[in-house]
Motif scaffolding. Structure first.
Motif, PDB file in Angstrom:
ATOM      1  N   LYS A 181      -5.703   4.678   1.257  1.00 15.52           N
ATOM      2  CA  LYS A 181      -5.278   3.190   0.993  1.00 15.52           C
ATOM      3  C   LYS A 181      -6.136   2.740   2.235  1.00 15.52           C
ATOM      4  CE  LYS A 181      -0.985   2.745  -0.534  1.00 15.52           C
ATOM      5  NZ  LYS A 181       0.443   2.797  -0.425  1.00 15.52           N
ATOM      6  N   ILE A 204      -8.647  -0.415   1.204  1.00 13.94           N
ATOM      7  CA  ILE A 204      -8.315  -1.871   1.457  1.00 13.94           C
ATOM      8  C   ILE A 204      -9.649  -2.373   2.309  1.00 13.94           C
ATOM      9  CG2 ILE A 204      -7.223  -3.227   3.098  1.00 13.94           C
ATOM     10  CD1 ILE A 204      -4.629  -1.690   2.487  1.00 13.94           C
ATOM     11  N   LEU A 249      -1.541   0.240  -4.502  1.00 16.25           N
ATOM     12  CA  LEU A 249      -1.771  -0.856  -3.874  1.00 16.25           C
ATOM     13  C   LEU A 249      -1.587  -2.081  -4.988  1.00 16.25           C
ATOM     14  CD1 LEU A 249      -4.974   0.119  -1.908  1.00 16.25           C
ATOM     15  CD2 LEU A 249      -2.978  -0.440  -0.778  1.00 16.25           C
ATOM     16  N   GLN A 253       2.284  -2.718  -5.074  1.00 15.84           N
ATOM     17  CA  GLN A 253       2.708  -3.224  -3.863  1.00 15.84           C
ATOM     18  C   GLN A 253       2.161  -4.673  -3.620  1.00 15.84           C
ATOM     19  OE1 GLN A 253       0.763  -0.687  -1.220  1.00 15.84           O
ATOM     20  NE2 GLN A 253       2.821   0.558  -0.944  1.00 15.84           N
ATOM     21  N   ILE A 312      -0.848  -5.873  -3.550  1.00 17.85           N
ATOM     22  CA  ILE A 312      -1.797  -6.080  -2.570  1.00 17.85           C
ATOM     23  C   ILE A 312      -3.126  -6.152  -3.190  1.00 17.85           C
ATOM     24  CG2 ILE A 312      -3.254  -5.176  -0.848  1.00 17.85           C
ATOM     25  CD1 ILE A 312      -0.719  -3.671   0.191  1.00 17.85           C
ATOM     26  N   PHE A 347      -8.221  -8.640  -3.925  1.00 19.42           N
ATOM     27  CA  PHE A 347      -6.933  -9.117  -3.374  1.00 19.42           C
ATOM     28  C   PHE A 347      -6.136 -10.199  -4.081  1.00 19.42           C
ATOM     29  CE2 PHE A 347      -9.243  -7.417   0.506  1.00 19.42           C
ATOM     30  CZ  PHE A 347      -8.045  -6.682   0.936  1.00 19.42           C
ATOM     31  N   GLY A 354      -2.422 -11.243  -0.650  1.00 19.59           N
ATOM     32  CA  GLY A 354      -2.757  -9.705  -0.535  1.00 19.59           C
ATOM     33  C   GLY A 354      -3.410  -9.248   0.698  1.00 19.59           C
ATOM     34  N   THR A 355      -4.359 -10.233   1.140  1.00 16.70           N
ATOM     35  CA  THR A 355      -4.990 -10.087   2.346  1.00 16.70           C
ATOM     36  C   THR A 355      -4.301  -9.884   3.426  1.00 16.70           C
ATOM     37  OG1 THR A 355      -5.459 -12.340   2.702  1.00 16.70           O
ATOM     38  CG2 THR A 355      -7.083 -10.932   1.658  1.00 16.70           C
ATOM     39  N   LYS A 359      -0.667  -8.837   3.385  1.00 19.43           N
ATOM     40  CA  LYS A 359      -0.105  -7.715   3.212  1.00 19.43           C
ATOM     41  C   LYS A 359      -0.991  -6.625   3.368  1.00 19.43           C
ATOM     42  CE  LYS A 359       2.747  -9.202  -0.741  1.00 19.43           C
ATOM     43  NZ  LYS A 359       3.020  -9.016  -2.379  1.00 19.43           N
ATOM     44  N   ALA A 360      -2.281  -6.579   3.185  1.00 23.92           N
ATOM     45  CA  ALA A 360      -3.295  -5.391   3.425  1.00 23.92           C
ATOM     46  C   ALA A 360      -3.333  -5.273   5.117  1.00 23.92           C
ATOM     47  CB  ALA A 360      -4.662  -5.777   3.000  1.00 23.92           C
ATOM     48  N   TYR A 377      -0.321  -3.597   6.309  1.00 25.19           N
ATOM     49  CA  TYR A 377      -0.304  -2.279   6.110  1.00 25.19           C
ATOM     50  C   TYR A 377      -1.415  -1.555   7.085  1.00 25.19           C
ATOM     51  CZ  TYR A 377      -0.954   2.105   3.696  1.00 25.19           C
ATOM     52  OH  TYR A 377      -0.984   3.341   3.309  1.00 25.19           O
TER      53      TYR A 377
END
Length: 120
Positions: free
Chosen positions: A12, A16, A56, A59, A61, A85, A89-90, A92-93, A96
């Motif tokens: 993952k 990403i 992903l 979630q 993302i 994304f 999402g960015t 959250k990424a 992560y």
């Protein structure tokens, strides 16, 4: 906390980064990862890569879009899935990736300790 970083977390992380670099075509990401890790004797399983992409998406993302491979519907019939994304999402990424970095640092410490303790 596991012994070493989980395979899916590792995959993952790379997925990403590839989407960040605008390389979000699922099959190409898989092939690129195979080439990147070949020298280390690791071949990411296709099923794990697609499970990681699915997670992903779940979630929030990433999201996926579909398009024809060549872009011309008269000639091209193969549909590809692209990953992007989501709004938010960015962020959250990044969160992560920070969590995975903590795990990677711990794993590196354990690996260095094993080498130093057993091969010095």
């Amino acid at each position: 906390m596991g012994f070493m970083i989980a395979q899916r977390a590792y995959i993952k992380l790379y997925l990403i980064t590839m989407v960040e670099q605008h390389r979000g075509y699922g099959y190409e990401m898989l092939e690129e990862m195979k080439q990147e890790f070949k020298a280390y004797g690791y071949v990411p399983p296709q099923s794990e890569v697609y499970r990681a992409l699915h997670e992903l998406v779940q979630q929030g993302i990433l999201y996926r879009t579909k398009k024809l491979k060549g872009g011309d519907p008269k000639v091209d019939f193969q549909e590809i899935v692209l990953y992007h994304f989501t709004p938010g999402g960015t962020e959250k990424a990044e969160l992560y990736k920070k969590q995975v970095k903590t795990d990677l640092d711990r794993c590196l410490g354990m690996l260095h300790k094993a080498v130093n303790d057993n091969y010095s």
